[in-house]
Design a protein around this motif. Structure first.
Motif, PDB file in Angstrom:
ATOM      1  N   ASN A  16      12.624   0.711  -2.538  1.00  0.00           N
ATOM      2  CA  ASN A  16      12.624   1.049  -1.116  1.00  0.00           C
ATOM      3  C   ASN A  16      11.400   1.846  -0.679  1.00  0.00           C
ATOM      4  N   ARG A  17      10.326   1.811  -1.453  1.00  0.00           N
ATOM      5  CA  ARG A  17       9.043   2.330  -0.987  1.00  0.00           C
ATOM      6  C   ARG A  17       8.245   1.146  -0.451  1.00  0.00           C
ATOM      7  N   HIS A  18       7.741   1.311   0.730  1.00  0.00           N
ATOM      8  CA  HIS A  18       7.034   0.247   1.451  1.00  0.00           C
ATOM      9  C   HIS A  18       5.658   0.795   1.788  1.00  0.00           C
ATOM     10  N   PHE A  19       4.662   0.419   0.993  1.00  0.00           N
ATOM     11  CA  PHE A  19       3.350   1.019   1.188  1.00  0.00           C
ATOM     12  C   PHE A  19       2.301  -0.022   1.541  1.00  0.00           C
ATOM     13  N   ALA A  20       1.257   0.448   2.215  1.00  0.00           N
ATOM     14  CA  ALA A  20       0.170  -0.428   2.648  1.00  0.00           C
ATOM     15  C   ALA A  20      -1.158   0.169   2.223  1.00  0.00           C
ATOM     16  N   GLN A  21      -2.174  -0.690   2.161  1.00  0.00           N
ATOM     17  CA  GLN A  21      -3.527  -0.248   1.862  1.00  0.00           C
ATOM     18  C   GLN A  21      -4.492  -1.087   2.689  1.00  0.00           C
ATOM     19  N   LEU A  22      -5.490  -0.425   3.267  1.00  0.00           N
ATOM     20  CA  LEU A  22      -6.514  -1.108   4.046  1.00  0.00           C
ATOM     21  C   LEU A  22      -7.729  -1.311   3.144  1.00  0.00           C
ATOM     22  N   HIS A  23      -8.171  -2.552   3.029  1.00  0.00           N
ATOM     23  CA  HIS A  23      -9.252  -2.877   2.098  1.00  0.00           C
ATOM     24  C   HIS A  23     -10.474  -3.399   2.834  1.00  0.00           C
ATOM     25  N   ARG A  24     -11.649  -3.023   2.338  1.00  0.00           N
ATOM     26  CA  ARG A  24     -12.911  -3.511   2.884  1.00  0.00           C
ATOM     27  C   ARG A  24     -13.462  -4.660   2.062  1.00  0.00           C
ATOM     28  N   ASP A  25     -13.084  -4.775   0.789  1.00  0.00           N
ATOM     29  CA  ASP A  25     -13.665  -5.815  -0.058  1.00  0.00           C
ATOM     30  C   ASP A  25     -12.624  -6.330  -1.054  1.00  0.00           C
ATOM     31  N   PRO A  26     -12.777  -7.581  -1.482  1.00  0.00           N
ATOM     32  CA  PRO A  26     -11.796  -8.201  -2.384  1.00  0.00           C
ATOM     33  C   PRO A  26     -11.709  -7.521  -3.743  1.00  0.00           C
ATOM     34  N   GLN A  27     -12.780  -6.871  -4.194  1.00  0.00           N
ATOM     35  CA  GLN A  27     -12.750  -6.223  -5.504  1.00  0.00           C
ATOM     36  C   GLN A  27     -11.750  -5.076  -5.536  1.00  0.00           C
ATOM     37  N   ALA A  28     -11.806  -4.199  -4.528  1.00  0.00           N
ATOM     38  CA  ALA A  28     -10.855  -3.086  -4.460  1.00  0.00           C
ATOM     39  C   ALA A  28      -9.431  -3.600  -4.295  1.00  0.00           C
ATOM     40  N   LEU A  29      -9.267  -4.645  -3.499  1.00  0.00           N
ATOM     41  CA  LEU A  29      -7.958  -5.268  -3.322  1.00  0.00           C
ATOM     42  C   LEU A  29      -7.421  -5.768  -4.665  1.00  0.00           C
ATOM     43  N   THR A  30      -8.262  -6.496  -5.407  1.00  0.00           N
ATOM     44  CA  THR A  30      -7.846  -7.071  -6.681  1.00  0.00           C
ATOM     45  C   THR A  30      -7.475  -5.982  -7.680  1.00  0.00           C
ATOM     46  N   ASP A  31      -8.246  -4.910  -7.712  1.00  0.00           N
ATOM     47  CA  ASP A  31      -7.944  -3.802  -8.627  1.00  0.00           C
ATOM     48  C   ASP A  31      -6.551  -3.239  -8.366  1.00  0.00           C
ATOM     49  N   ALA A  32      -6.247  -2.980  -7.095  1.00  0.00           N
ATOM     50  CA  ALA A  32      -4.964  -2.368  -6.753  1.00  0.00           C
ATOM     51  C   ALA A  32      -3.802  -3.325  -6.999  1.00  0.00           C
ATOM     52  N   VAL A  33      -3.942  -4.553  -6.546  1.00  0.00           N
ATOM     53  CA  VAL A  33      -2.836  -5.510  -6.675  1.00  0.00           C
ATOM     54  C   VAL A  33      -2.570  -5.841  -8.135  1.00  0.00           C
ATOM     55  N   THR A  34      -3.632  -5.974  -8.924  1.00  0.00           N
ATOM     56  CA  THR A  34      -3.443  -6.302 -10.334  1.00  0.00           C
ATOM     57  C   THR A  34      -2.681  -5.197 -11.061  1.00  0.00           C
ATOM     58  N   LEU A  35      -3.000  -3.950 -10.762  1.00  0.00           N
ATOM     59  CA  LEU A  35      -2.278  -2.838 -11.379  1.00  0.00           C
ATOM     60  C   LEU A  35      -0.795  -2.911 -11.036  1.00  0.00           C
ATOM     61  N   TYR A  36      -0.502  -3.192  -9.789  1.00  0.00           N
ATOM     62  CA  TYR A  36       0.881  -3.293  -9.319  1.00  0.00           C
ATOM     63  C   TYR A  36       1.615  -4.454  -9.994  1.00  0.00           C
ATOM     64  N   LEU A  37       0.959  -5.599 -10.068  1.00  0.00           N
ATOM     65  CA  LEU A  37       1.596  -6.795 -10.613  1.00  0.00           C
ATOM     66  C   LEU A  37       1.780  -6.719 -12.118  1.00  0.00           C
ATOM     67  N   GLN A  38       0.711  -6.370 -12.817  1.00  0.00           N
ATOM     68  CA  GLN A  38       0.783  -6.430 -14.277  1.00  0.00           C
ATOM     69  C   GLN A  38       1.760  -5.407 -14.832  1.00  0.00           C
ATOM     70  N   THR A  39       1.857  -4.234 -14.187  1.00  0.00           N
ATOM     71  CA  THR A  39       2.830  -3.243 -14.646  1.00  0.00           C
ATOM     72  C   THR A  39       4.243  -3.793 -14.495  1.00  0.00           C
ATOM     73  N   GLY A  40       4.507  -4.432 -13.353  1.00  0.00           N
ATOM     74  CA  GLY A  40       5.826  -5.002 -13.143  1.00  0.00           C
ATOM     75  C   GLY A  40       6.155  -6.106 -14.131  1.00  0.00           C
ATOM     76  N   LEU A  41       5.206  -6.984 -14.392  1.00  0.00           N
ATOM     77  CA  LEU A  41       5.448  -8.082 -15.331  1.00  0.00           C
ATOM     78  C   LEU A  41       5.694  -7.563 -16.739  1.00  0.00           C
ATOM     79  N   ARG A  42       4.915  -6.578 -17.149  1.00  0.00           N
ATOM     80  CA  ARG A  42       5.089  -6.024 -18.500  1.00  0.00           C
ATOM     81  C   ARG A  42       6.425  -5.298 -18.637  1.00  0.00           C
ATOM     82  N   ARG A  43       6.918  -4.731 -17.547  1.00  0.00           N
ATOM     83  CA  ARG A  43       8.190  -4.000 -17.596  1.00  0.00           C
ATOM     84  C   ARG A  43       9.397  -4.910 -17.397  1.00  0.00           C
ATOM     85  N   GLY A  44       9.153  -6.180 -17.132  1.00  0.00           N
ATOM     86  CA  GLY A  44      10.253  -7.111 -16.933  1.00  0.00           C
ATOM     87  C   GLY A  44      10.772  -7.175 -15.521  1.00  0.00           C
TER      88      GLY A  44
END
Length: 262
Positions: A16-44
């Motif tokens: 129930n945490r709903h967070f947003a991030q404003l990005h200027r470039d795809p690299q920063a976006l990819t860094d943040a999203v990958t951290l979010y996704l890969q942690t979730g996948l590794r944790r099941g």
């Protein structure tokens, strides 16, 4: 590098945490999203992406580089990939999202994914950014509100991204404070502190004072504006209270920012 608070939210992704991030470039976006996704996948955790094909390719490439094969997760049902633009077509009526279509469509996704994942489902969504870029800001905010309503029915964390260059005045023409109002958190990016310093230098030139020391007290504490990083909060204040000076302040701030880059 993300701040500890930002990293903690992306890693832990509380229900129930709903967070947003404003990005200027795809690299920063990819860094943040990958951290979010890969942690979730590794944790099941169950993981759902609503992203444009270009960004989906960027995220999946990074996951593969980090040793995660998306095919395995897709086959197991733990990971679902959805095209943000195509998904929107199922939800929109007369240029606005429809609650019943949204609840039915996204609810079906949650029912599938939570059957295969453990703990809280993680959702990453760019549908709101698609609407924002099309000039449909009201529809984007309505969709954010629908996500908050859906959180009453399903346990999930939601990460929304907006591709907005906050160093340029046009990004402040839309109702950014509404993005703050509809989220529990607005995550900073690695260059936000440098931008704040540049804005303080620019506002000192234009007004004689560094505005970031003043604007934190300019609105009520429950304002969505308060959730933004300091530099963006400063510019929202300038845009609202000193609109004729906002372009000059940002132009100077960009120069200071670029001069500070290594």
């Amino acid at each position: 590098m993300a701040t500890p608070l930002v990293s903690a939210l992306l890693i832990e992704a509380p229900a129930n945490r709903h967070f947003a991030q404003l990005h200027r470039d795809p690299q920063a976006l990819t860094d943040a999203v990958t951290l979010y996704l890969q942690t979730g996948l590794r944790r099941g955790n169950g993981v759902v992406l609503f992203a444009t094909p270009i960004h989906t390719d960027l995220f999946l490439t990074r996951l593969r580089e980090d040793g995660l094969d998306q095919g395995t997760f897709i086959k197991s049902g733990q990971l679902e990939l959805h095209d943000a633009e195509l998904s929107l077509r199922k939800l929109m009526q007369h240029d606005m999202p429809d609650w019943e279509d949204f609840r039915r469509s996204v609810g079906a996704v949650f029912e599938r994914v939570r059957a295969f994942g453990r703990g809280t489902t993680r959702v990453y969504c760019e549908m709101v950014n698609v609407l924002w870029q099309e000039g449909k800001q009201e529809a984007a905010i309505r969709l954010e509100e629908y996500w908050n309503e859906l959180a009453r029915l399903y346990p999930f964390s939601l990460f929304c991204s907006y591709m907005l260059d906050v160093h340029h005045e046009h990004s402040y023409n839309g109702p950014l404070e509404e993005i703050g109002r509809t989220h529990s958190d607005i995550l900073g990016t690695p260059d936000d502190e440098r931008f704040r310093v540049a804005l303080d230098a620019a506002s000192r030139d234009v007004f004689g004072v560094p505005l970031s020391q003043m604007v934190g007290y300019s609105r009520r504490r429950d304002s969505g504006e308060q959730r933004f990083p300091s530099g963006q909060r400063t510019m929202l204040w300038v845009k609202r209270n000193l609109p004729t000076a906002s372009a000059a302040v940002l132009e100077r701030a960009r120069r200071y920012y670029e001069e500070s880059l290594p």
